[in-house]
Write a protein that holds these residues in place. Sequence first.
Motif, PDB file in Angstrom:
ATOM      1  N   THR A   9      43.625  21.094 -35.724  1.00  0.00           N
ATOM      2  CA  THR A   9      43.978  21.890 -34.549  1.00  0.00           C
ATOM      3  C   THR A   9      43.144  23.144 -34.348  1.00  0.00           C
ATOM      4  O   THR A   9      43.046  23.631 -33.221  1.00  0.00           O
ATOM      5  CB  THR A   9      45.456  22.324 -34.621  1.00  0.00           C
ATOM      6  N   PRO A  11      40.112  25.536 -33.601  1.00  0.00           N
ATOM      7  CA  PRO A  11      38.898  25.279 -32.816  1.00  0.00           C
ATOM      8  C   PRO A  11      37.629  25.484 -33.628  1.00  0.00           C
ATOM      9  O   PRO A  11      37.577  26.281 -34.562  1.00  0.00           O
ATOM     10  CB  PRO A  11      38.990  26.303 -31.671  1.00  0.00           C
ATOM     11  N   HIS A 188      38.734  26.489 -23.468  1.00  0.00           N
ATOM     12  CA  HIS A 188      39.209  25.189 -23.952  1.00  0.00           C
ATOM     13  C   HIS A 188      40.541  24.864 -23.279  1.00  0.00           C
ATOM     14  O   HIS A 188      41.427  25.733 -23.205  1.00  0.00           O
ATOM     15  CB  HIS A 188      39.386  25.206 -25.470  1.00  0.00           C
ATOM     16  N   TYR A 189      40.673  23.641 -22.794  1.00  0.00           N
ATOM     17  CA  TYR A 189      41.927  23.215 -22.172  1.00  0.00           C
ATOM     18  C   TYR A 189      42.840  22.606 -23.228  1.00  0.00           C
ATOM     19  O   TYR A 189      42.425  21.721 -23.994  1.00  0.00           O
ATOM     20  CB  TYR A 189      41.669  22.192 -21.062  1.00  0.00           C
ATOM     21  N   TYR A 190      44.084  23.092 -23.281  1.00  0.00           N
ATOM     22  CA  TYR A 190      45.084  22.567 -24.206  1.00  0.00           C
ATOM     23  C   TYR A 190      46.172  21.839 -23.436  1.00  0.00           C
ATOM     24  O   TYR A 190      46.742  22.380 -22.476  1.00  0.00           O
ATOM     25  CB  TYR A 190      45.749  23.703 -24.993  1.00  0.00           C
ATOM     26  N   THR A 191      46.486  20.632 -23.877  1.00  0.00           N
ATOM     27  CA  THR A 191      47.712  19.999 -23.416  1.00  0.00           C
ATOM     28  C   THR A 191      48.882  20.641 -24.173  1.00  0.00           C
ATOM     29  O   THR A 191      48.693  21.349 -25.175  1.00  0.00           O
ATOM     30  CB  THR A 191      47.713  18.493 -23.694  1.00  0.00           C
ATOM     31  N   GLU A 194      48.856  19.518 -27.811  1.00  0.00           N
ATOM     32  CA  GLU A 194      47.762  20.105 -28.592  1.00  0.00           C
ATOM     33  C   GLU A 194      48.083  21.541 -28.988  1.00  0.00           C
ATOM     34  O   GLU A 194      47.819  21.953 -30.126  1.00  0.00           O
ATOM     35  CB  GLU A 194      46.466  20.050 -27.792  1.00  0.00           C
ATOM     36  N   TRP A 195      48.640  22.316 -28.057  1.00  0.00           N
ATOM     37  CA  TRP A 195      48.948  23.704 -28.377  1.00  0.00           C
ATOM     38  C   TRP A 195      50.100  23.801 -29.377  1.00  0.00           C
ATOM     39  O   TRP A 195      50.065  24.592 -30.323  1.00  0.00           O
ATOM     40  CB  TRP A 195      49.258  24.504 -27.116  1.00  0.00           C
ATOM     41  N   GLN A 198      49.079  23.286 -32.949  1.00  0.00           N
ATOM     42  CA  GLN A 198      48.384  24.379 -33.632  1.00  0.00           C
ATOM     43  C   GLN A 198      49.323  25.489 -34.090  1.00  0.00           C
ATOM     44  O   GLN A 198      49.080  26.131 -35.116  1.00  0.00           O
ATOM     45  CB  GLN A 198      47.306  24.983 -32.710  1.00  0.00           C
ATOM     46  N   GLY A 230      49.938  22.005 -19.457  1.00  0.00           N
ATOM     47  CA  GLY A 230      48.728  22.410 -20.163  1.00  0.00           C
ATOM     48  C   GLY A 230      48.179  23.689 -19.570  1.00  0.00           C
ATOM     49  O   GLY A 230      48.685  24.191 -18.562  1.00  0.00           O
TER      50      GLY A 230
END
Length: 249
Positions: A9, A11, A188-191, A194-195, A198, A230
Amino acid sequence: MDAERYDRTRPRYPDALVERIVAAAPGRDVLDVGCGTGTAARQFQAAGCTVLGVEPDARMAEFARRSGIETEVATVEAWDPAGRRFDAVVAATAWHWVDPVAGAAKAAQALRPGGVLAAFWHAFQPPAEVLEAFATVYRRVAPDSPFRMPTTGSALDAYQMMIDKAAGGIREVGGFGEPEQWRFDWEHYYTRDEWLDQIPTQGHMTRLPPEKVAEVLESVGAAVDALGGGFTMPYSTVAVVAARTDDAA
């Protein structure tokens, strides 16, 4: 710490930063301080460098080894270079755990003349709605925690304090040129998933029991859902960089 989740997760670092450090160094031998699971180390390796990691967490170090990074378990303050010399000493989101004077002294010891010390971090700021949701639920689940997520101001302000502290340690030790500051902006694009994946890797969250982590994730997830599932995160990767001089001790 869940090393696999951390590696999945967290970056990567801007290729332009890696390339600039490699270009500034006199050679390709790199020491990665606090290498974690090897995220930055693998990027330097891909750029043609030979990388040795130093990592105090044995679980992280083992993951880094499995990913192809030679790694020794130690804090950099206690680590013994054993006569080895490097062209660059880097620390990716790790130097704030290092004593700024002792760390700079060890870097001076390990660097060849002209070698560079580069410590860098990601400064980022989620949307206000996500920040507020996190701050509200965190105050509820951990009322006694000294950690407070700021909901106003610039994320860069906190990282500037880290850079100033690192630069102060470098100046105090001596043997380096004047520290420079570098900055690389990106997005950066997070769904939602995904967020939320992390969040449990963040330092303050690792101290909470699972049921409280779940409560935080539920609240933050609802805030991300309200944004359409997102969001685009603006990042600034900031670095403090100094070159070792010929007369370093």
